[in-house]
Design an enzyme around this catalytic site. Sequence first.
Site, PDB file in Angstrom:
ATOM      1  N   TYR A 126       0.814  -1.218   0.000  1.00  0.00           N
ATOM      2  CA  TYR A 126       0.000   0.000   0.000  1.00  0.00           C
ATOM      3  C   TYR A 126       0.845   1.264   0.000  1.00  0.00           C
ATOM      4  CZ  TYR A 126      -4.436  -2.300   0.718  1.00  0.00           C
ATOM      5  OH  TYR A 126      -5.568  -3.050   0.556  1.00  0.00           O
ATOM      6  N   LYS A 197       3.460 -14.165   5.668  1.00  0.00           N
ATOM      7  CA  LYS A 197       3.783 -15.269   4.761  1.00  0.00           C
ATOM      8  C   LYS A 197       5.311 -15.401   4.710  1.00  0.00           C
ATOM      9  CE  LYS A 197       2.479 -18.240   1.499  1.00  0.00           C
ATOM     10  NZ  LYS A 197       1.773 -19.480   1.811  1.00  0.00           N
ATOM     11  N   ASP A 257      -2.332 -17.957   4.660  1.00  0.00           N
ATOM     12  CA  ASP A 257      -3.237 -18.919   4.009  1.00  0.00           C
ATOM     13  C   ASP A 257      -3.892 -19.820   5.070  1.00  0.00           C
ATOM     14  OD1 ASP A 257      -0.612 -19.642   4.367  1.00  0.00           O
ATOM     15  OD2 ASP A 257      -0.493 -20.969   2.629  1.00  0.00           O
ATOM     16  N   ASP A 281      -6.209  -6.085   5.066  1.00  0.00           N
ATOM     17  CA  ASP A 281      -7.338  -5.646   4.251  1.00  0.00           C
ATOM     18  C   ASP A 281      -8.215  -6.845   3.912  1.00  0.00           C
ATOM     19  OD1 ASP A 281      -8.912  -3.969   2.750  1.00  0.00           O
ATOM     20  OD2 ASP A 281      -7.720  -4.211   0.937  1.00  0.00           O
TER      21      ASP A 281
END
Length: 394
Positions: A126, A197, A257, A281
Amino acid sequence: MAKHQVTLIPGDGTGPELAEATRKCVDATGVQIDWDVQECGIEVIEAVGKVPDSVLESIRKNKVALKSPITTPIGKGFRSVNVYLRQELNLFACVRPCKIFHGVRSNYQNSAVDLVLVRENTEDLYAGVEFQAGAEKTADLIRTINSLATGRKIGTGLDTTGVSIKPISVEGTRRIVDFAFRYAVSNQRKTVTSVCKANIMKFTDGLWYDESRAVALAYGAKFEQEDLAEGVKPDAELVGKAQDTQGKVVYNERLIDNMCMQLVQKPELYDVIVTENLYGDILSDLCAGLVGGLGVAPGANFGDDTAIFEAVHGSAPKYKGMNKVNPTALILSAKLMLDYLGEHDAATRLEAAVSSVIAEGKDVTYDMKPNRNDPTAVGTQEMAEAICRKIRGK
Ligand code: NAD
């Protein structure tokens, strides 16, 4: 002068109706607030050519704002006002509590979902550092990357590849994870879960986990997996400043995930979740879906000494002026604001009134009825008035 000064931004689309409904409910609690109303909807911004200076001045002075949604025009002029305000005021922490209320339409009605998502607001993809496919500077960047001895190359075309940069910093990660722990301590929460991640992005998300663990150690958190703490030093700046939780707060980690699957399967196991901007988000909408959708999902953005309280949803422009949309999300955002102002009793009464009106299922908007065309659905203002009656004990 009233006890509290608050900037009220009615926004645009359905925003002004939602602001009016919410203000009624806050005023019904009896808390004395001077509302400093600042127009900052799309029409005002298009006329002035920017967010009026008075809006930022008002928030800087009052340090607290309640904000209705503002439309972001697609492909035109100014970027999102919402992102602009967060960046200008350095509101680095986005907090989205997701709690299930009896009576909402959700597949998780019988599950005790009560979690809080803490999202980093300023870094990550972002940050807006983007390189368009076909631009000369993009080709230059790819050539530079390919010439560096990292062992990795971008193998696709120099003029057919776009690149977005993901900055994650030590200071930004510490600041948000520290915020999540402080939130957990002051709200009697039991677990902080750090999400990213790191198995794929070692230098950004790997750094995120390293800093998360250092902050967790500084708070004396108990590690769910003890080996994660091996070789980690507590964050030096926080030692002595952070409250020692003496193992009463548990720290754990989930990959993004796996986190998505866990939230779908057993959301009641999660408490405070702290994560990066983009993952946050996506998880925000997932979590809103668990507890009944956008109509009931509140939020807040915090900086060091300033806060803006706003719903997760947007301006729902197709319902503008129809007195139709659900005011719950903004009213629950105002509940967070009352807590922030130290008005805990009023905050509790406001939430109890919302909860009771939803549980009765009578004076609720169309989206909360089992059938969306139910003719007994009430309007935005009528639902707010029902909440006011509950607050007043009538
Ligand atoms: P939206 O949240 O306005 O609407 C998505 C869907 O949810 C629509 O079907 C809408 O009718 C429904 N919905 C939204 N709020 C509701 C409510 N309170 N009660 C019942 N139903 C509700 O999202 P969008 O259509 O993607 O965005 C519209 C505009 O709002 C865009 O310009 C977007 O950029 C902007 N936006 C602003 C904010 C903000 O101000 N913080 C946040 C998100 C989107």
